[in-house]
Design a protein around this motif. Structure first.
Motif, PDB file in Angstrom:
ATOM      1  N   MET A   1     -31.408  20.022  -4.674  1.00 35.01           N
ATOM      2  CA  MET A   1     -32.756  19.750  -4.184  1.00 35.01           C
ATOM      3  C   MET A   1     -33.535  21.055  -4.118  1.00 35.01           C
ATOM      4  SD  MET A   1     -32.714  17.050  -1.029  1.00 35.01           S
ATOM      5  CE  MET A   1     -34.450  16.668  -1.096  1.00 35.01           C
ATOM      6  N   ARG A   2     -34.814  20.929  -4.278  1.00 35.15           N
ATOM      7  CA  ARG A   2     -35.649  22.112  -4.111  1.00 35.15           C
ATOM      8  C   ARG A   2     -35.868  22.350  -2.615  1.00 35.15           C
ATOM      9  NH1 ARG A   2     -40.784  21.140  -2.571  1.00 35.15           N
ATOM     10  NH2 ARG A   2     -41.681  19.089  -2.896  1.00 35.15           N
ATOM     11  N   PRO A   3     -36.029  23.600  -2.206  1.00 34.98           N
ATOM     12  CA  PRO A   3     -36.263  23.886  -0.781  1.00 34.98           C
ATOM     13  C   PRO A   3     -37.534  23.205  -0.286  1.00 34.98           C
ATOM     14  CG  PRO A   3     -35.750  25.901  -1.977  1.00 34.98           C
ATOM     15  CD  PRO A   3     -35.936  24.823  -3.008  1.00 34.98           C
ATOM     16  N   MET A   4     -37.489  22.739   0.951  1.00 39.40           N
ATOM     17  CA  MET A   4     -38.627  22.048   1.550  1.00 39.40           C
ATOM     18  C   MET A   4     -38.901  22.621   2.925  1.00 39.40           C
ATOM     19  SD  MET A   4     -37.562  18.131   0.535  1.00 39.40           S
ATOM     20  CE  MET A   4     -38.923  17.421   1.396  1.00 39.40           C
ATOM     21  N   THR A   5     -40.165  22.561   3.322  1.00 40.12           N
ATOM     22  CA  THR A   5     -40.543  22.940   4.679  1.00 40.12           C
ATOM     23  C   THR A   5     -40.381  21.719   5.580  1.00 40.12           C
ATOM     24  OG1 THR A   5     -42.860  22.295   4.420  1.00 40.12           O
ATOM     25  CG2 THR A   5     -42.261  24.574   3.792  1.00 40.12           C
ATOM     26  N   GLU A   6     -40.434  21.954   6.884  1.00 38.65           N
ATOM     27  CA  GLU A   6     -40.358  20.831   7.824  1.00 38.65           C
ATOM     28  C   GLU A   6     -41.481  19.839   7.554  1.00 38.65           C
ATOM     29  OE1 GLU A   6     -39.921  21.817  11.977  1.00 38.65           O
ATOM     30  OE2 GLU A   6     -38.594  23.487  11.502  1.00 38.65           O
ATOM     31  N   GLN A   7     -42.685  20.352   7.314  1.00 34.47           N
ATOM     32  CA  GLN A   7     -43.822  19.463   7.083  1.00 34.47           C
ATOM     33  C   GLN A   7     -43.646  18.656   5.805  1.00 34.47           C
ATOM     34  OE1 GLN A   7     -46.245  19.082   9.492  1.00 34.47           O
ATOM     35  NE2 GLN A   7     -46.582  17.249   8.256  1.00 34.47           N
ATOM     36  N   GLU A   8     -43.099  19.257   4.761  1.00 33.02           N
ATOM     37  CA  GLU A   8     -42.852  18.524   3.508  1.00 33.02           C
ATOM     38  C   GLU A   8     -41.849  17.400   3.726  1.00 33.02           C
ATOM     39  OE1 GLU A   8     -43.470  21.564  -0.182  1.00 33.02           O
ATOM     40  OE2 GLU A   8     -41.789  21.985   1.156  1.00 33.02           O
ATOM     41  N   VAL A   9     -40.819  17.651   4.522  1.00 28.04           N
ATOM     42  CA  VAL A   9     -39.832  16.612   4.815  1.00 28.04           C
ATOM     43  C   VAL A   9     -40.506  15.467   5.548  1.00 28.04           C
ATOM     44  CG1 VAL A   9     -37.756  16.048   6.131  1.00 28.04           C
ATOM     45  CG2 VAL A   9     -37.842  18.165   4.805  1.00 28.04           C
ATOM     46  N   LEU A  10     -41.279  15.776   6.577  1.00 34.08           N
ATOM     47  CA  LEU A  10     -41.949  14.729   7.352  1.00 34.08           C
ATOM     48  C   LEU A  10     -42.959  13.969   6.499  1.00 34.08           C
ATOM     49  CD1 LEU A  10     -42.463  16.623  10.724  1.00 34.08           C
ATOM     50  CD2 LEU A  10     -40.701  14.926  10.168  1.00 34.08           C
ATOM     51  N   ASP A  11     -43.686  14.686   5.647  1.00 35.96           N
ATOM     52  CA  ASP A  11     -44.677  14.027   4.786  1.00 35.96           C
ATOM     53  C   ASP A  11     -44.025  13.131   3.736  1.00 35.96           C
ATOM     54  OD1 ASP A  11     -46.721  15.263   6.169  1.00 35.96           O
ATOM     55  OD2 ASP A  11     -47.033  16.836   4.659  1.00 35.96           O
ATOM     56  N   SER A  12     -42.759  13.375   3.422  1.00 36.18           N
ATOM     57  CA  SER A  12     -42.069  12.588   2.391  1.00 36.18           C
ATOM     58  C   SER A  12     -41.630  11.214   2.888  1.00 36.18           C
ATOM     59  CB  SER A  12     -40.844  13.351   1.868  1.00 36.18           C
ATOM     60  OG  SER A  12     -39.762  13.268   2.779  1.00 36.18           O
ATOM     61  N   HIS A  28     -30.666  20.285  13.592  1.00 35.05           N
ATOM     62  CA  HIS A  28     -30.717  21.595  14.241  1.00 35.05           C
ATOM     63  C   HIS A  28     -30.500  22.737  13.256  1.00 35.05           C
ATOM     64  CE1 HIS A  28     -31.074  19.719  18.095  1.00 35.05           C
ATOM     65  NE2 HIS A  28     -29.925  19.069  17.952  1.00 35.05           N
ATOM     66  N   ASP A  29     -29.728  22.500  12.206  1.00 39.36           N
ATOM     67  CA  ASP A  29     -29.438  23.550  11.238  1.00 39.36           C
ATOM     68  C   ASP A  29     -30.418  23.561  10.060  1.00 39.36           C
ATOM     69  OD1 ASP A  29     -28.547  21.203  10.083  1.00 39.36           O
ATOM     70  OD2 ASP A  29     -26.669  22.046   9.350  1.00 39.36           O
ATOM     71  N   PHE A  30     -31.565  22.911  10.205  1.00 41.86           N
ATOM     72  CA  PHE A  30     -32.536  22.829   9.112  1.00 41.86           C
ATOM     73  C   PHE A  30     -32.922  24.201   8.551  1.00 41.86           C
ATOM     74  CE2 PHE A  30     -36.773  22.506   7.263  1.00 41.86           C
ATOM     75  CZ  PHE A  30     -36.563  21.513   6.329  1.00 41.86           C
ATOM     76  N   PRO A  31     -33.178  25.215   9.389  1.00 43.79           N
ATOM     77  CA  PRO A  31     -33.546  26.527   8.823  1.00 43.79           C
ATOM     78  C   PRO A  31     -32.432  27.165   7.993  1.00 43.79           C
ATOM     79  CG  PRO A  31     -34.130  26.420  11.141  1.00 43.79           C
ATOM     80  CD  PRO A  31     -33.296  25.203  10.842  1.00 43.79           C
ATOM     81  N   LEU A  32     -31.204  26.692   8.154  1.00 41.49           N
ATOM     82  CA  LEU A  32     -30.070  27.277   7.444  1.00 41.49           C
ATOM     83  C   LEU A  32     -29.623  26.450   6.234  1.00 41.49           C
ATOM     84  CD1 LEU A  32     -27.979  28.132  10.623  1.00 41.49           C
ATOM     85  CD2 LEU A  32     -29.554  29.632   9.385  1.00 41.49           C
ATOM     86  N   MET A  33     -30.392  25.429   5.881  1.00 40.86           N
ATOM     87  CA  MET A  33     -30.002  24.543   4.771  1.00 40.86           C
ATOM     88  C   MET A  33     -29.776  25.334   3.487  1.00 40.86           C
ATOM     89  SD  MET A  33     -29.908  21.278   5.396  1.00 40.86           S
ATOM     90  CE  MET A  33     -30.178  20.372   6.877  1.00 40.86           C
ATOM     91  N   GLU A  34     -28.709  24.997   2.789  1.00 40.08           N
ATOM     92  CA  GLU A  34     -28.433  25.575   1.475  1.00 40.08           C
ATOM     93  C   GLU A  34     -28.907  24.565   0.433  1.00 40.08           C
ATOM     94  OE1 GLU A  34     -24.611  27.357   0.848  1.00 40.08           O
ATOM     95  OE2 GLU A  34     -24.356  27.670   3.002  1.00 40.08           O
ATOM     96  N   TRP A  35     -30.177  24.619   0.125  1.00 43.38           N
ATOM     97  CA  TRP A  35     -30.830  23.625  -0.718  1.00 43.38           C
ATOM     98  C   TRP A  35     -30.192  23.516  -2.093  1.00 43.38           C
ATOM     99  CZ3 TRP A  35     -33.922  20.300   1.590  1.00 43.38           C
ATOM    100  CH2 TRP A  35     -34.477  20.656   2.809  1.00 43.38           C
TER     101      TRP A  35
END
Length: 162
Positions: A1-12, A28-35
């Protein structure tokens, strides 16, 4: 997957109401995701036991759905996840439903399937279990590919009306 911001996830989230987007909690580990290692993103809402989310790339665009976990528990000794196709103890698989996107969802139509209760399908097919004598690495790769395909198909069925 391509990296996403929190707002992009919510908008999807194609089947989410404005209120559902507002209260949605990312893992909780969203900032550490290995996209680079994700085929799709799935998580249980850390603030609501009965809610979960799946985001998959469909036609190159992130598409997500809000899931509702059915109340109750299974008395089955074992159960089968329809996404990762793994057999789990009965209490580790749950029925999840997703209201369809668009007008169909407004009419109350939904799609449901049995999924790992903690939405850990992505990890379950990657567990480092020893290969059986008749199993080879490509069969594990096929499990991973199948899990990704089935998650996209489920999300697409929900989003179909969007």
């Amino acid at each position: 997957m391509r990296p996403m911001t929190e707002q992009e996830v919510l908008d999807s989230l194609v089947n989410a109401t404005p209120d559902e987007r507002r209260v949605a909690a990312l893992p909780h580990d969203f900032p550490l995701m290995e996209w680079d290692h994700l085929d799709f993103l799935a998580w249980a809402d850390p603030h609501s036991r009965g809610r979960g989310y799946i985001v998959a790339e469909i036609d190159g665009e992130p598409t997500g759905v809000v899931l509702r976990r059915a109340n109750g528990s299974s008395r089955a000794h074992s159960a089968f996840c329809n996404i990762c196709r793994t057999m789990q103890p009965g209490n580790q698989v749950a029925l999840f439903t997703a209201r369809k996107a668009g007008e169909e969802g407004e009419l109350g139509n939904s799609v449901g399937t049995y999924i790992c209760a903690d939405l850990s399908c992505h990890e379950n097919v990657r567990l480092a279990l020893p290969l059986a004598p008749n199993e080879y690495r490509t069969s594990v790769d096929m499990k991973i590919d199948g899990t990704a395909r089935r998650s996209r198909e489920f999300v697409a069925r929900v989003a179909d009306a969007a």
